[in-house]
Design a protein around this motif. Structure first.
Motif, short mmCIF file in Angstrom:
data_model
loop_
_atom_site.label_atom_id
_atom_site.label_comp_id
_atom_site.label_asym_id
_atom_site.label_seq_id
_atom_site.Cartn_x
_atom_site.Cartn_y
_atom_site.Cartn_z
N LYS A 113 9.34 7.03 7.43
CA LYS A 113 10.28 7.58 8.38
C LYS A 113 10.42 8.99 8.21
N GLU A 114 9.63 9.42 7.02
CA GLU A 114 10.04 10.93 6.56
C GLU A 114 8.63 11.63 6.66
N ASN A 115 7.59 11.09 6.07
CA ASN A 115 6.44 12.08 5.83
C ASN A 115 5.27 11.80 6.62
N ALA A 116 4.60 12.53 7.13
CA ALA A 116 3.32 12.29 7.88
C ALA A 116 2.18 11.99 6.67
N ILE A 117 1.70 11.01 7.50
CA ILE A 117 0.46 10.48 6.31
C ILE A 117 -1.01 10.76 7.15
N SER A 118 -2.09 10.89 6.18
CA SER A 118 -3.35 10.82 6.78
C SER A 118 -3.96 9.43 6.50
N LEU A 119 -4.87 8.94 7.41
CA LEU A 119 -5.56 7.69 7.09
C LEU A 119 -7.10 7.81 7.31
N LYS A 120 -7.88 7.49 6.25
CA LYS A 120 -9.23 7.78 6.59
C LYS A 120 -9.85 6.56 7.40
N LEU A 121 -10.61 6.74 8.37
CA LEU A 121 -10.91 5.57 9.18
C LEU A 121 -12.57 5.01 8.94
N PRO A 122 -13.13 4.21 9.06
CA PRO A 122 -14.48 3.86 8.97
C PRO A 122 -15.12 4.70 9.76
N GLU A 123 -16.52 4.92 9.53
CA GLU A 123 -17.37 5.83 10.29
C GLU A 123 -17.41 5.17 11.77
N GLY A 124 -17.42 6.12 12.69
CA GLY A 124 -17.37 5.46 14.01
C GLY A 124 -16.29 5.14 14.92
N SER A 125 -15.01 4.92 13.95
CA SER A 125 -13.97 4.57 14.66
C SER A 125 -13.12 5.49 15.43
N ILE A 126 -13.24 6.84 15.18
CA ILE A 126 -12.75 7.88 15.90
C ILE A 126 -13.76 7.88 17.15
N ASP A 127 -14.96 7.75 17.13
CA ASP A 127 -15.73 7.74 18.57
C ASP A 127 -15.22 6.56 19.35
N SER A 128 -14.95 5.42 19.05
CA SER A 128 -14.55 4.37 19.74
C SER A 128 -13.31 4.59 20.23
N LEU A 129 -12.26 5.16 19.44
CA LEU A 129 -10.91 5.60 20.09
C LEU A 129 -11.15 6.39 21.08
N LEU A 130 -11.96 7.54 20.70
CA LEU A 130 -12.34 8.47 21.72
C LEU A 130 -12.80 8.02 23.18
N ARG A 131 -13.81 7.23 23.12
CA ARG A 131 -14.18 6.38 24.31
C ARG A 131 -13.28 5.75 25.17
N GLN A 132 -12.54 4.89 24.21
CA GLN A 132 -11.22 4.35 25.17
C GLN A 132 -10.33 5.33 25.68
N THR A 133 -9.97 6.36 25.08
CA THR A 133 -8.84 7.34 25.58
C THR A 133 -9.54 7.85 26.82
N ASN A 134 -10.90 8.36 26.83
CA ASN A 134 -11.36 9.00 27.75
C ASN A 134 -11.35 8.01 28.96
N ASP A 135 -11.74 6.80 28.86
CA ASP A 135 -11.78 5.77 29.81
C ASP A 135 -10.27 5.67 30.37
N ILE A 136 -9.45 5.63 29.62
CA ILE A 136 -7.95 5.37 30.32
C ILE A 136 -7.50 6.74 30.97
N PHE A 137 -7.95 7.98 30.63
CA PHE A 137 -7.67 9.13 31.34
C PHE A 137 -8.35 8.92 32.67
N THR A 138 -9.61 8.70 32.81
CA THR A 138 -10.44 8.64 33.91
C THR A 138 -10.01 7.55 35.01
N ILE A 139 -9.56 6.41 34.10
CA ILE A 139 -8.87 5.60 35.20
C ILE A 139 -7.43 5.78 35.86
N ALA A 140 -6.93 6.56 34.96
CA ALA A 140 -5.41 6.74 35.51
C ALA A 140 -5.43 8.16 36.36
N GLN A 141 -6.62 8.92 36.29
CA GLN A 141 -6.77 10.05 37.11
C GLN A 141 -7.25 9.54 38.61
N ASN A 142 -8.08 8.52 38.43
CA ASN A 142 -8.68 8.07 39.78
C ASN A 142 -7.67 7.24 40.70
#
Length: 341
Positions: A142-171
């Motif tokens: 509740k006090e400190n920001a933390i960083s978490l290391k993700l497995p390779e490819g996890s950021i790309d997967s989150l980004l694809r889903q994020t872009n899909d959500i924005f596309t759906i929402a915009q349309n």
């Protein structure tokens, strides 16, 4: 169901980016510019009840100082530009996500083009989803920001889903969502982010950022507060050194290693951007000399030249544009009957 729009998009250009404080709903960020060349900020937001997904795309180096929303945890990652970006003076690593507790004071700094993603969710909702996924209570600070290391490819997967959500929402922003579709999108987002956080906490160690970096970030923040609280905001570095207990040489090294510039340049940029925001928000009674004095510039001609070198125009030109814009807005309000004679 939230009464706010499902999808919002804002685009800012040039010096007007300094006015863009609402880039994270419920938080506040002050943008500091270092030039006026080819500046653009493209910001999108999807609101799903109490949960929000936001992204900002900067075409230029930026310093943003502020705080995250007081009612949500923010999970953030870089879509691109992690190699040139810092949070609270700490470099952001590849395949990292950051978790910011409610109301975290945050210094975001990028030395090049960058795009960030923020998923903002109430703590109780996130921890319930994490418990359902992992089968155990996983408490977040509740006090400190933390960083978490993700497995390779996890950021790309989150980004694809994020872009899909924005596309759906915009349309669908004009036609509206069916409640079932909205609920499915919300559940998918919550499941994806809770899974990523749980897996990272269980399988990878939390990146413990250097306590030295934290001290240096606090030093820079405290120094800014000190400068801004003084009657003379051009307070000399000697006074800052005396107050903090560091030598001038130590201050120089800390600032260069933490934010990539000397303390003198850092505080000059702070003051110039303060003057820029005041000029952009000018009232009919505002004057260049009055604003310059307020921000600690005693020599008007020197201030004008420093301002021009930084922002590409003289402060009088910014002021005139702002007054014309206010006059136009006033006239439009009169036509709409919103101004009482």
């Amino acid at each position: 169901m939230s009464s706010s729009p499902i999808y919002q998009c804002n685009v800012y250009f040039g010096l007007d980016i300094a006015r863009a404080s609402d880039i994270l709903y419920g938080g506040y960020f002050e943008h500091r510019l270092s030039s006026s060349a080819q500046l653009s900020l493209y910001h999108q937001r999807v609101t799903l009840d109490d949960i929000r997904l936001e992204t900002g795309n900067y075409s230029f180096p930026i310093i943003a100082r502020g705080c995250t929303p007081s009612d949500t945890i923010c999970i953030g990652f870089m879509a691109h530009g992690s190699d040139v970006t810092r949070y609270n003076t700490v470099p952001i690593g590849t395949d990292e996500i950051q978790i910011y507790p409610e109301g975290t004071e945050l210094l975001y700094q990028s030395s090049g083009a960058s795009r960030w993603i923020i998923y903002a969710v109430p703590r109780a909702i996130l921890q319930q989803a994490m418990r359902a996924y992992s089968g155990q209570d996983m408490m977040l600070s509740k006090e400190n920001a933390i960083s978490l290391k993700l497995p390779e490819g996890s950021i790309d997967s989150l980004l694809r889903q994020t872009n899909d959500i924005f596309t759906i929402a915009q349309n669908n922003s004009n036609s509206g969502y069916r409640e079932g579709a909205l609920n499915r999108i919300q559940e998918q987002l919550l499941t994806s982010y809770s899974k990523v956080v749980c897996d990272a906490m269980l399988e990878f160690s939390i990146e413990k950022k250097s306590s030295v970096s934290q001290r240096h970030n606090n030093l820079i923040l405290d120094s800014e507060y000190f400068v801004m609280s003084c009657d003379d905001v051009s307070t000399s570095l000697i006074n800052i050194a005396q107050r903090t207990g560091y030598s001038l040489r130590a201050l120089e090294l800390i600032f260069r290693n933490s934010v990539g510039m000397s303390p003198g340049k850092w505080f000059l940029n702070l003051r110039l951007n303060g003057a820029l925001r005041d000029l952009l928000m000018a009232t009919p009674m505002s004057t260049v000399s009055g604003i310059a004095t307020r921000w600690g510039f005693q020599h008007l001609s020197r201030f004008s030249e420093q301002y021009r070198k930084t922002f590409g125009e003289y402060p009088s030109h910014t002021l005139n544009r702002s007054k014309k814009r206010e006059e136009t807005a006033f006239s439009e309000r009169e036509l709409d009957g919103q101004v009482t004679p």
